[in-house]
Design a protein around this motif. Structure first.
Motif, PDB file in Angstrom:
ATOM      1  N   LEU A  66       0.818  -1.215   0.000  1.00  0.00           N
ATOM      2  CA  LEU A  66       0.000   0.000   0.000  1.00  0.00           C
ATOM      3  C   LEU A  66       0.850   1.262   0.000  1.00  0.00           C
ATOM      4  N   LYS A  67       1.958   1.246   0.711  1.00  0.00           N
ATOM      5  CA  LYS A  67       2.826   2.430   0.774  1.00  0.00           C
ATOM      6  C   LYS A  67       3.270   2.878  -0.608  1.00  0.00           C
ATOM      7  N   VAL A  68       3.541   1.921  -1.468  1.00  0.00           N
ATOM      8  CA  VAL A  68       4.015   2.225  -2.812  1.00  0.00           C
ATOM      9  C   VAL A  68       2.960   2.969  -3.609  1.00  0.00           C
ATOM     10  N   PHE A  69       1.692   2.634  -3.385  1.00  0.00           N
ATOM     11  CA  PHE A  69       0.624   3.195  -4.192  1.00  0.00           C
ATOM     12  C   PHE A  69      -0.040   4.416  -3.560  1.00  0.00           C
ATOM     13  N   LEU A  70       0.501   4.904  -2.467  1.00  0.00           N
ATOM     14  CA  LEU A  70      -0.088   6.063  -1.810  1.00  0.00           C
ATOM     15  C   LEU A  70       0.358   7.382  -2.427  1.00  0.00           C
ATOM     16  N   ARG A  71       1.299   7.351  -3.342  1.00  0.00           N
ATOM     17  CA  ARG A  71       1.762   8.583  -3.978  1.00  0.00           C
ATOM     18  C   ARG A  71       0.791   8.973  -5.093  1.00  0.00           C
ATOM     19  N   THR A  72       0.637  10.267  -5.278  1.00  0.00           N
ATOM     20  CA  THR A  72      -0.275  10.740  -6.310  1.00  0.00           C
ATOM     21  C   THR A  72       0.343  10.560  -7.690  1.00  0.00           C
ATOM     22  N   ASP A  73      -0.502  10.583  -8.699  1.00  0.00           N
ATOM     23  CA  ASP A  73      -0.020  10.495 -10.074  1.00  0.00           C
ATOM     24  C   ASP A  73       0.925  11.657 -10.386  1.00  0.00           C
ATOM     25  N   GLU A  74       0.633  12.829  -9.853  1.00  0.00           N
ATOM     26  CA  GLU A  74       1.494  13.989 -10.082  1.00  0.00           C
ATOM     27  C   GLU A  74       2.885  13.776  -9.486  1.00  0.00           C
ATOM     28  N   GLU A  75       2.934  13.189  -8.296  1.00  0.00           N
ATOM     29  CA  GLU A  75       4.232  12.901  -7.669  1.00  0.00           C
ATOM     30  C   GLU A  75       5.016  11.885  -8.497  1.00  0.00           C
ATOM     31  N   GLU A  79       8.627  12.479 -10.413  1.00  0.00           N
ATOM     32  CA  GLU A  79       9.801  11.632 -10.193  1.00  0.00           C
ATOM     33  C   GLU A  79      10.338  11.079 -11.513  1.00  0.00           C
ATOM     34  N   ILE A  80       9.459  10.656 -12.395  1.00  0.00           N
ATOM     35  CA  ILE A  80       9.919  10.146 -13.695  1.00  0.00           C
ATOM     36  C   ILE A  80      10.626  11.249 -14.472  1.00  0.00           C
ATOM     37  N   ARG A  81      10.061  12.445 -14.456  1.00  0.00           N
ATOM     38  CA  ARG A  81      10.695  13.558 -15.164  1.00  0.00           C
ATOM     39  C   ARG A  81      12.086  13.832 -14.595  1.00  0.00           C
ATOM     40  N   ARG A  82      12.177  13.876 -13.258  1.00  0.00           N
ATOM     41  CA  ARG A  82      13.443  14.225 -12.595  1.00  0.00           C
ATOM     42  C   ARG A  82      14.494  13.126 -12.718  1.00  0.00           C
ATOM     43  N   THR A  83      14.090  11.876 -12.489  1.00  0.00           N
ATOM     44  CA  THR A  83      15.088  10.795 -12.411  1.00  0.00           C
ATOM     45  C   THR A  83      15.334  10.085 -13.725  1.00  0.00           C
ATOM     46  N   ALA A  95      11.181  18.461 -24.684  1.00  0.00           N
ATOM     47  CA  ALA A  95      10.294  17.947 -25.725  1.00  0.00           C
ATOM     48  C   ALA A  95       9.571  16.673 -25.296  1.00  0.00           C
ATOM     49  N   VAL A  96       9.850  16.195 -24.078  1.00  0.00           N
ATOM     50  CA  VAL A  96       9.235  14.964 -23.585  1.00  0.00           C
ATOM     51  C   VAL A  96       8.128  15.320 -22.594  1.00  0.00           C
ATOM     52  N   LYS A  97       6.966  14.751 -22.830  1.00  0.00           N
ATOM     53  CA  LYS A  97       5.831  14.937 -21.934  1.00  0.00           C
ATOM     54  C   LYS A  97       5.651  13.661 -21.118  1.00  0.00           C
ATOM     55  N   VAL A  98       5.493  13.828 -19.810  1.00  0.00           N
ATOM     56  CA  VAL A  98       5.269  12.695 -18.915  1.00  0.00           C
ATOM     57  C   VAL A  98       3.912  12.886 -18.244  1.00  0.00           C
ATOM     58  N   THR A  99       3.039  11.910 -18.427  1.00  0.00           N
ATOM     59  CA  THR A  99       1.753  11.926 -17.733  1.00  0.00           C
ATOM     60  C   THR A  99       1.582  10.600 -17.008  1.00  0.00           C
ATOM     61  N   VAL A 100       0.876  10.643 -15.903  1.00  0.00           N
ATOM     62  CA  VAL A 100       0.567   9.429 -15.146  1.00  0.00           C
ATOM     63  C   VAL A 100      -0.910   9.476 -14.783  1.00  0.00           C
ATOM     64  N   ALA A 101      -1.603   8.395 -15.084  1.00  0.00           N
ATOM     65  CA  ALA A 101      -3.016   8.263 -14.732  1.00  0.00           C
ATOM     66  C   ALA A 101      -3.233   6.894 -14.118  1.00  0.00           C
ATOM     67  N   GLN A 102      -3.671   6.877 -12.872  1.00  0.00           N
ATOM     68  CA  GLN A 102      -3.912   5.641 -12.120  1.00  0.00           C
ATOM     69  C   GLN A 102      -2.678   4.737 -12.109  1.00  0.00           C
ATOM     70  N   GLY A 103      -1.513   5.360 -11.988  1.00  0.00           N
ATOM     71  CA  GLY A 103      -0.263   4.608 -11.898  1.00  0.00           C
ATOM     72  C   GLY A 103       0.327   4.198 -13.227  1.00  0.00           C
ATOM     73  N   ALA A 124      11.524   4.158 -16.072  1.00  0.00           N
ATOM     74  CA  ALA A 124      10.198   4.661 -15.672  1.00  0.00           C
ATOM     75  C   ALA A 124       9.402   3.537 -15.020  1.00  0.00           C
ATOM     76  N   ARG A 125       9.494   2.353 -15.569  1.00  0.00           N
ATOM     77  CA  ARG A 125       8.776   1.189 -15.032  1.00  0.00           C
ATOM     78  C   ARG A 125       9.266   0.847 -13.615  1.00  0.00           C
ATOM     79  N   SER A 126      10.521   1.179 -13.313  1.00  0.00           N
ATOM     80  CA  SER A 126      11.083   0.826 -12.001  1.00  0.00           C
ATOM     81  C   SER A 126      10.715   1.820 -10.897  1.00  0.00           C
ATOM     82  N   VAL A 127      10.072   2.914 -11.239  1.00  0.00           N
ATOM     83  CA  VAL A 127       9.662   3.892 -10.222  1.00  0.00           C
ATOM     84  C   VAL A 127       8.556   3.258  -9.377  1.00  0.00           C
ATOM     85  N   GLU A 128       8.756   3.241  -8.081  1.00  0.00           N
ATOM     86  CA  GLU A 128       7.786   2.609  -7.186  1.00  0.00           C
ATOM     87  C   GLU A 128       6.457   3.334  -7.263  1.00  0.00           C
ATOM     88  N   GLY A 129       5.416   2.569  -7.527  1.00  0.00           N
ATOM     89  CA  GLY A 129       4.084   3.125  -7.665  1.00  0.00           C
ATOM     90  C   GLY A 129       3.599   3.105  -9.094  1.00  0.00           C
TER      91      GLY A 129
END
Length: 143
Positions: A66-75, A79-83, A95-103, A124-129
């Motif tokens: 549950l802890k992994v999935f408690l982060r918002t899509d925006e967070e 993280e994907i943009r930064r890391t 030029a890269v757009k990153v969106t997250v919807a429901q994980g 990106a796939r390895s980011v927890e959540g």
């Protein structure tokens, strides 16, 4: 009546009487969604992680999942943009757009080095959540 088995276990004095048999385990390379599905299917609260030799490496609990999935899509997108994006594509990161919807992360846009696109998807796939990644990055053809 549904918890009669649990009540019987409560008086146990040996660990073997409390454990599910056969033991339900998972390997370290399994994904968190796989672990969550196994725990839900088998109605277990804790899942031992064992290597190929059967050596215990750790235990996953419901709370851990549950802890992994408690982060918002925006967070997660931040993280994907930064890391991932900013580090792999310093010259074309804008030029890269990153969106997250429901994980589920979606990366779109054009980057200079197409050889890095598979790595970007894996990172990106390895980011927890993150549950899944749709990588729609493109690169200009090499001259």
């Amino acid at each position: 009546m549904r918890r009669l088995g649990d009540t019987a276990k409560a008086g146990s004095t040996r660990a073997e009487n409390l454990m599910t048999t056969p033991a339900v385990t998972i390997h370290p390379d399994a994904t968190l969604p796989q672990a969550a599905r196994l725990m839900a299917d088998r109605h277990i609260k804790r899942l031992p992680v064992v290597d190929a030799d059967g050596t215990l490496k750790g235990i996953i609990s419901r709370a851990d999942l549950l802890k992994v999935f408690l982060r918002t899509d925006e967070e997660l997108a931040t993280e994907i943009r930064r890391t991932v994006v900013d580090r792999l594509f310093p010259l074309s990161h804008e030029a890269v757009k990153v969106t997250v919807a429901q994980g589920i992360a979606t990366l779109t846009g054009q980057v200079r080095d197409g050889n890095l696109i598979p790595l970007a998807e894996r990172l990106a796939r390895s980011v927890e959540g993150i549950v899944d990644v749709h990588c729609r990055l493109d690169a200009p053809p090499k001259a």
